[in-house]
Write a protein that holds these residues in place. Structure first.
Motif, mmCIF file in Angstrom:
data_model
loop_
_atom_site.group_PDB
_atom_site.id
_atom_site.type_symbol
_atom_site.label_atom_id
_atom_site.label_comp_id
_atom_site.label_asym_id
_atom_site.label_seq_id
_atom_site.Cartn_x
_atom_site.Cartn_y
_atom_site.Cartn_z
ATOM 1 N N LYS A 173 -34.219 -20.672 87.905
ATOM 2 C CA LYS A 173 -33.818 -20.271 89.256
ATOM 3 C C LYS A 173 -35.018 -19.757 90.054
ATOM 4 O O LYS A 173 -35.098 -19.974 91.265
ATOM 5 N N MET A 174 -35.928 -19.084 89.369
ATOM 6 C CA MET A 174 -37.137 -18.607 90.048
ATOM 7 C C MET A 174 -37.937 -19.776 90.595
ATOM 8 O O MET A 174 -38.391 -19.751 91.754
ATOM 9 N N ILE A 175 -38.101 -20.824 89.798
ATOM 10 C CA ILE A 175 -38.862 -21.996 90.236
ATOM 11 C C ILE A 175 -38.120 -22.733 91.348
ATOM 12 O O ILE A 175 -38.729 -23.186 92.338
ATOM 13 N N GLU A 176 -36.818 -22.827 91.220
ATOM 14 C CA GLU A 176 -36.011 -23.528 92.227
ATOM 15 C C GLU A 176 -36.104 -22.839 93.590
ATOM 16 O O GLU A 176 -36.133 -23.503 94.638
ATOM 17 N N ARG A 177 -36.181 -21.512 93.592
ATOM 18 C CA ARG A 177 -36.253 -20.766 94.856
ATOM 19 C C ARG A 177 -37.677 -20.683 95.400
ATOM 20 O O ARG A 177 -37.883 -20.335 96.577
ATOM 21 N N MET A 178 -38.647 -20.985 94.581
ATOM 22 C CA MET A 178 -40.039 -20.767 94.966
ATOM 23 C C MET A 178 -40.486 -21.716 96.083
ATOM 24 O O MET A 178 -40.177 -22.908 96.069
ATOM 25 N N GLU A 179 -41.191 -21.158 97.026
ATOM 26 C CA GLU A 179 -41.826 -21.957 98.076
ATOM 27 C C GLU A 179 -43.327 -21.744 97.977
ATOM 28 O O GLU A 179 -43.813 -20.621 98.092
ATOM 29 N N VAL A 180 -44.061 -22.819 97.719
ATOM 30 C CA VAL A 180 -45.510 -22.745 97.603
ATOM 31 C C VAL A 180 -46.112 -23.281 98.897
ATOM 32 O O VAL A 180 -45.848 -24.428 99.288
ATOM 33 N N ARG A 181 -46.907 -22.446 99.550
ATOM 34 C CA ARG A 181 -47.545 -22.846 100.794
ATOM 35 C C ARG A 181 -48.970 -23.304 100.486
ATOM 36 O O ARG A 181 -49.743 -22.606 99.842
ATOM 37 N N TYR A 182 -49.293 -24.525 100.939
ATOM 38 C CA TYR A 182 -50.638 -25.052 100.735
ATOM 39 C C TYR A 182 -51.037 -25.855 101.962
ATOM 40 O O TYR A 182 -50.376 -26.858 102.304
ATOM 41 N N GLU A 183 -52.072 -25.401 102.640
ATOM 42 C CA GLU A 183 -52.574 -26.068 103.853
ATOM 43 C C GLU A 183 -51.444 -26.372 104.813
ATOM 44 O O GLU A 183 -51.232 -27.520 105.231
ATOM 45 N N GLN A 184 -50.682 -25.342 105.139
ATOM 46 C CA GLN A 184 -49.585 -25.397 106.112
ATOM 47 C C GLN A 184 -48.458 -26.317 105.666
ATOM 48 O O GLN A 184 -47.608 -26.711 106.468
ATOM 49 N N GLN A 185 -48.421 -26.649 104.384
ATOM 50 C CA GLN A 185 -47.331 -27.454 103.856
ATOM 51 C C GLN A 185 -46.477 -26.601 102.925
ATOM 52 O O GLN A 185 -46.977 -25.735 102.215
#
Length: 322
Positions: free
Chosen positions: A260-272
């Motif tokens: 669930k932690m991974i499913e909720r995670m949002e990784v921001r990379y170069e405005q993506q």
């Protein structure tokens, strides 16, 4: 030239050598009073031979443990045998500052010492000679090598991208835990998890973005762990966890928290904004396992089943009924 002149010259040369030799020479009488103090000792202590002569060693240098030194020296007086000390046992006898440019990192001079008996004409030993060798270069080099080995071991233990345990180090953990489980009534459980469609993330956003996802997942996992849990990056986007003294039900709670932690995670990379999911497989230790490799394969089978049955889910290994 007379014989007496030759003898006097010999003594003069000998004294010159004693004063200029690149080792410390200290002669002590039976009461540990200083009888000879050469140039090396003067240079490093700031104490001239004239001032040192007749003074008690322990009064001048209170850093020398009296009981310890006497245990070393008394056999020399009584048995007429040499004794030695090396810097690995005790870094120094005299606390001299280190002035060598090559080993400037060391604040004190590392020393090896020899204590030798000095026999009188009647063969009794009323004096001993303490020889001080400056081994700072050797000691610092040895410490550098040991530090390098320690750093290398740390590097081998840690995956450099995720800062989790390396696969090789973690595999040694489960070998030890497998042997412990054979003797223990408390269960332990393996959890393997794989980021779903990770190749798609690498292909769409680039490998650097994929690395950022792996780092973010690893940080989230670290925050979920108990002190007794051991987690590694098993390879690529696959992770593995050893949950000590943990049964299947507790392992499912752990695995679902990770999922669930991974499913909720949002990784921001170069405005993506990048999202990921994970599939997880669980295998508790079974007495039917003949090796740690069997245990690991069971967790891998459970992981494969989670992938094949829809992904983003947790599956528990079910041993075949006999």
């Amino acid at each position: 030239m007379t014989d007496s002149n030759i003898e006097f010259g010999d003594i003069h040369w000998l004294m010159d050598i004693l004063q200029n030799i690149d080792v410390g020479l200290v002669v002590l009488d039976r009461q540990y009073n200083i009888q000879l103090w050469n140039g090396f000792m003067e240079s490093h202590s700031g104490l001239s031979p004239q001032k040192a002569k007749g003074e008690n060693l322990f009064d001048l240098f209170n850093e020398i443990p009296k009981d310890w030194f006497m245990k070393k020296a008394e056999p020399v007086y009584q048995l007429k045998t040499r004794t030695f000390t090396i810097w690995e046992q005790r870094p120094y006898l005299f606390r001299f500052k280190n002035y060598r440019p090559i080993t400037g990192r060391a604040s004190v001079m590392y020393q090896n010492t020899s204590i030798i008996p000095l026999e009188s004409i009647n063969r009794s030993v009323d004096h001993i000679c303490v020889i001080i060798y400056d081994v700072t270069d050797i000691a610092v080099s040895r410490e550098d090598v040991q530090s390098a080995h320690q750093t290398l071991n740390e590097l081998n233990r840690t995956d450099q991208l995720t800062e989790l345990s390396s696969r090789g180090y973690w595999l040694k953990d489960i070998e030890r835990e497998f042997l412990r489980c054979q003797r223990s009534v408390l269960p332990s459980t393996l959890v393997m998890f794989d980021l779903d469609d990770f190749r798609t993330i690498n292909g769409r956003y680039g490998h650097q973005a994929g690395d950022e996802v792996l780092r973010s997942v690893s940080e989230g996992v670290r925050q979920t762990l108990r002190q007794t849990d051991h987690v590694c990056r098993f390879g690529g986007e696959v992770f593995a966890a050893l949950l000590v003294d943990t049964d299947e039900e507790e392992a499912v709670v752990f695995a679902e928290r990770i999922r669930k932690m991974i499913e909720r995670m949002e990784v921001r990379y170069e405005q993506q904004s990048i999202h990921a999911t994970a599939s997880l497989g669980i295998a508790r230790y079974q007495k039917s396992f003949s090796s740690a490799q069997d245990w690991l394969q069971a967790a891998d089978k459970a992981l494969y089943h989670a992938k094949e049955s829809g992904r983003n889910k947790t599956t528990v290994y079910q041993p075949k009924a006999r």
